[in-house]
Design a protein around this motif. Structure first.
Motif, PDB file in Angstrom:
ATOM      1  N   ASP A  23      15.517  39.545  22.646  1.00  0.00           N
ATOM      2  CA  ASP A  23      17.196  40.698  22.897  1.00  0.00           C
ATOM      3  C   ASP A  23      16.847  42.376  22.138  1.00  0.00           C
ATOM      4  N   GLU A  24      17.011  42.784  22.883  1.00  0.00           N
ATOM      5  CA  GLU A  24      16.822  44.459  22.702  1.00  0.00           C
ATOM      6  C   GLU A  24      16.013  44.687  20.929  1.00  0.00           C
ATOM      7  N   THR A  81      22.856  39.792  27.512  1.00  0.00           N
ATOM      8  CA  THR A  81      22.246  38.712  26.230  1.00  0.00           C
ATOM      9  C   THR A  81      23.187  36.858  26.330  1.00  0.00           C
TER      10      THR A  81
HETATM   11 MG   LIG Z   1      23.594  41.987  24.358  1.00  0.00          MG
END
Ligand SMILES: [Mg+2]
Ligand SMILES: Nc1ncnc2c1ncn2[C@@H]1O[C@H](COP(=O)(O)OP(=O)(O)OP(=O)(O)O)[C@@H](O)[C@H]1O
Lengths: 287, 264, 357
Positions: C158-159, C43
């Motif tokens: 992000d994910e 991240t």
């Molecule tokens: Mg993360």
């Protein structure tokens, strides 16, 4: 001052903007909070002349005359014990109500509003309501007389002050207790019951200990407010109940002896500090 | 049998405590319609004469108007001062931030009688006693901590990352504030405005000290009136104030839910 | 190269750096997976690229232009957050339109582009709803549409799929890949799920403790992991410890194992994927080819998980896990059975554990 935004400096002009944002509130606190309080403490070391102006120089004269005067000692004592009494009664009345409200399944929000909204109504109005109830021609006297009871004097007495203050402070106590009860999980009680504990045991061993933090916070709050409030004692005490706070007002506005008022203010702060220390110690024990 | 009785006693106890709590607020209503010259229970007859008297009482009318104006100014200024401060205290990390936050809420912990006296002593030296700016500043000291707390809670419970998301979509910091942050904190703004208004309008201790005798404010005038008169005029004012407060509570409730507004 | 990241580093306060010495580059239209365990700095890396976090040192270039000093709102990158970060007070259409409004696009233009963006993610019907009135999967599509409609130079995810249930996740990752290919969008996709990364990425970076462990195609990463960490992260694997011998074999306990690399010195870690090992009853003696390892063992434990049996086999070299597809034709081995394990030498990975110098 090292400055960065929440995730470490995305704004290049961060520092200056930050100062701009905080400047008004800092200024206001300096002008109307920090400077006045510091000045007040300093003033307790001055001495007033007969005309109401102040003598030059800094000394302990006002303090020593205050300490030598038994009138102030008995007033300090009265303030503390009335405060403690009010706190106790407030707790005794608020605890069952708060417990009931926190368990209520229906209309819980409404009950909370009912318990707390008196806070939003001016203390003058609520105290006036008590004058209507407790007055010599008031509601309660009429009620008691209809039962052929001759009640004691309710207004312009310590009794009246205690009754009125109790009601005024109850919402604070209820709020603190509710925040404490919030952490109380009813499954804990059910667990205790399945282990064979009767209702009284459950209360003594589970409910009471777990609600102690809320109780302590509420007591601190009520005591501190009881010691420092002066509208209700003034209105319901009719000048007959001299407490620290009412004396501060009289010295400041009527007698115009600011150094004495300043000393008494410092004294109230000392009482506050002591209460806070007690609270800290008790909280440790409870945990 | 026994449980029924104990439950009945329990309910009775709860109801009595509730009545005790609400009695003073409720009883001003019947008394305000008394036809008597003095407060007495039960009133010998009913009338609206004290409401009429209220309208003709110049001091009360002036005091009411002044209190409204002061509360309005204080509310506006509270938001103007507290909003940037709340943003600074939640969106920046800097050394001493927590200490500053505690400092800004500290005036609430100080007994208002001490605060009032302290402000009186300083303001007297600058001729601010009895002046509009003096009273407004004095009220701000106690409305700001309330508003700040509500706004800080509002800002720090904002859904995660929406401000970041706006930034990645091309919004500069000011646009992020105006288009995202501000709309999302409407509930907190409404709550803190209502709180500031009520606190300022009801404030009596600090006003007693710094409004002096020149600037009439409603709670102060009521307090002085009660000192010297025993007629039900104040009951009429009180009844109106209770209704007014109820109105504000309802508005806030409509806007955001009252429980949320007071519980934090 | 379209996106270039050069020796990027991020320190929060005085702690060890969250990301350090990270360099890679990405061609136009490439989909890069950023894979690694929780807390490894994925991240943080993404936020540095998007400008939401300022890098402590290093450079980020897009299309040859240095953007390291630019604030987020000037970078023109579409970001999709793990929690979607939809604006709760705006309708879906307003959410998607936001980026276009910031770019001062014309009204008619905005409406048209919002419409086509929503059509692209199959959400035309819900334009006037608020985010909380959508399901998780729908919200996720809105977030994607919002990030894409501004025609970003780079798409950062992000994910994006971690909040969805397993089935929806498979569908969505296919859709993301489709759209990414169609728009030829240069994309960085953060995930900690290796199958997800393998399934859709052109190349994958495996990160560990803020550092790049390996960058390569999914095939590379799986078949030729650069470090034991990578080998273990991208799938189940056996590890045995042994010693190189002069003849190029590795002595593991009482067995000799031949590996892909033929030779080395000192202590060595051997890794073999469980499903690359074949099991047979040990009496079925057959010749061992030079490309094969064969050792004997005893079944210790069998676990049935539907499509495979998972065996734990005690061998002369140590305990090995073996996976075999279930079949109705053959009976599984039972605990206590003696078996022969065979696997290709090229499936035998070695990592020297001798400390250099
Ligand atoms: Mg993360
Ligand atoms: N704002 C911050 N302040 C201090 N440390 C931080 C901050 N943000 C992240 N870190 C630290 O940096 C490291 C990397 O965090 P990061 O969020 O990049 O991990 P991640 O790979 O995305 O993990 P996950 O898979 O759990 O999302 C972690 O050790 C984390 O504790």
């Amino acid at each position: 001052m090292t400055v960065s935004t929440a995730d470490e400096g995305t704004r290049s002009s961060g520092g200056r903007l930050l100062i701009t944002l905080l400047l008004p509130i800092v200024l206001l606190n300096v002008i109307a909070f920090i400077a006045p309080v510091a000045n007040l403490v300093a003033m307790s070391f001055r001495e007033a002349t007969a005309t109401g102006s102040m003598k030059e120089g800094v000394d302990l004269a006002t303090w020593s005359s205050l300490v030598a005067d038994t009138y102030y000692w008995s007033m300090l004592w009265r303030t503390v014990w009335i405060g403690a009494l009010i706190t106790l009664i407030t707790l005794v009345l608020s605890y069952p109500l708060a417990l009931f409200v926190s368990r209520a399944e229906r209309a819980k929000a409404l009950l909370i509003v009912l318990c707390i909204s008196p806070l939003l109504i001016s203390a003058v109005v609520r105290t006036y309501g008590w004058m209507v109830i407790l007055g010599d021609q008031g509601f309660l006297q009429a009620l008691l007389r209809s039962f052929n009871v001759t009640p004691p004097r309710l207004i312009n007495s310590q009794l009246g002050v205690v009754i009125g203050m109790t009601e005024i402070l109850m919402p604070y106590m209820i709020l603190s207790l509710l925040s404490g009860f919030g952490k109380l999980d009813t499954t804990l009680e059910q667990a205790a019951e399945t282990l064979g504990a009767g209702p009284l045991t459950v209360f003594r061993r589970i409910v009471l200990p777990l609600s102690m933090p809320g109780v302590l916070l509420g007591c601190l709050l009520c005591f501190v407010l009881a010691v420092s409030s002066f509208i209700t004692p003034k209105m319901l005490g009719g000048g007959r109940v001299a407490l620290l706070a009412t004396e501060i007002y009289d010295q400041a506005i009527v007698t115009l002896n600011w150094p004495v008022a300043a000393c008494l203010s410092v004294l109230i702060l000392v009482v506050f500090g002591t209460a806070l220390l007690f609270y800290g110690q008790l909280s440790k024990i409870v945990e | 049998m026994l449980p029924t009785i104990s439950r009945g006693l329990h309910a009775l106890g709860i109801i009595s405590i509730m009545m005790f709590l609400l009695a003073p607020v409720i009883l001003v209503f019947p008394i305000s319609f008394s036809a008597d010259a003095h407060v007495a229970w039960p009133p010998s007859a009913w009338s609206t004469r004290w409401y009429v008297a209220l309208l003709h009482n110049e001091e009360m009318v002036t005091a009411f108007r002044n209190s409204l104006v002061i509360a309005g100014c204080v509310t506006a200024l509270t938001l103007v001062v507290a909003m940037p401060a709340a943003v600074a205290l939640t969106r920046w990390k800097f050394w001493g931030r927590d200490a500053l936050t505690s400092l800004f809420t500290a005036p609430l912990l100080l007994p208002s009688i001490v605060l009032g006296l302290a402000i009186l002593v300083i303001f007297a030296g600058y001729g601010l006693v009895g002046s509009w700016p003096g009273v407004i500043i004095g009220h701000l000291v106690i409305t700001l901590p309330y508003a700040l707390r509500v706004l800080i809670t509002g800002l720090s419970t904002m859904p995660a990352f929406v401000e970041d998301a706006a930034g990645t979509l091309g919004a500069d910091p000011w646009q992020v504030f105006r288009r995202i942050t501000l709309p999302l904190m409407t509930p907190a703004l409404v709550a803190s405005a209502a709180l500031a208004f009520i606190v300022s309008f009801d404030e009596v201790v600090i006003s007693l000290f710094i409004a002096g005798t020149q600037l009439k404010l409603l709670p102060v005038s009521l307090y002085h009136y009660v000192e010297s008169w025993t007629d039900p005029l104040v009951a009429a004012v009180s009844a109106l104030l209770v209704l007014g407060t109820l109105g504000i509570v309802l508005i806030v409730e409509r806007a955001i839910g009252f429980g949320k507004a007071v519980s934090k | 190269m379209y996106l270039e990241v050069e020796s990027l580093e991020k320190r929060y306060g005085h702690f060890a750096p969250s990301v350090s010495d990270l360099s890679f580059s990405l061609g136009q239209g490439e989909l890069l997976g950023l894979l690694g365990p929780s807390g490894c700095g994925k991240t943080t890396t993404l936020r540095m690229i998007s400008g939401l976090v300022q890098a402590t040192s290093g450079k980020i270039k897009v299309g040859g232009q240095d953007v390291t000093g630019l604030p987020t709102y000037r970078r023109n990158m579409g970001v999709m957050f793990q929690s979607y970060a939809l604006f709760p007070h705006m309708t879906i259409a307003e959410n998607v339109a936001f980026g276009l409004q910031m770019r001062k696009a014309r009204h008619a233009d905005i409406a048209k582009r919002v419409e086509s963006a929503l059509a692209m993610v199959h959400l035309s019907g819900v334009a006037e709803r608020k985010p909380r009135e959508l399901s998780g999967g729908q919200q996720q599509r809105v977030a994607l549409a919002r990030a894409l409609v501004i025609e970003p130079d780079i798409l950062l995810l992000d994910e994006p799929l971690s909040n969805l249930d397993a089935k929806l996740r498979d569908n969505m990752r296919g859709e993301i890949r489709d759209i990414q290919q169609r728009l030829r969008m240069t994309t960085v996709f953060v995930t900690h799920d290796q199958t997800e990364a393998m399934a859709i990425c052109d190349r994958i970076i495996v990160m560990n403790r803020g550092k790049l462990e390996q960058i390569g195609t999914p095939h590379d990463i799986y078949e030729n992991p650069a470090t034991p960490m990578v080998a273990e992260f991208v799938g189940r694997i056996n590890r045995l410890e042994g010693q190189w011998r002069n003849d190029g074999a590795v002595a593991v306990g009482d067995s000799l194992i031949r590996a892909k690399d033929d030779g080395g010195t000192g202590r060595v870690l051997i890794m073999i994927r469980p499903h690359r090992i074949d099991l047979s009853a040990s009496d079925a003696k057959s010749a061992v080819s030079p490309e094969e390892n064969a050792i004997n063992g005893t079944i210790r434990h069998v676990t049935y998980v539907g499509d495979t049996f998972q065996y734990e086999v005690a061998t002369t070299g140590g305990l090995l896990h073996v996976e075999k597809a279930t079949s109705s034709a053959t009976d599984p081995f039972q605990p206590g059975d003696t078996v022969t394990l065979r696997w290709k030498t090229r499936d035998t990975l070695t990592f020297s554990t001798e400390v250099a110098g």
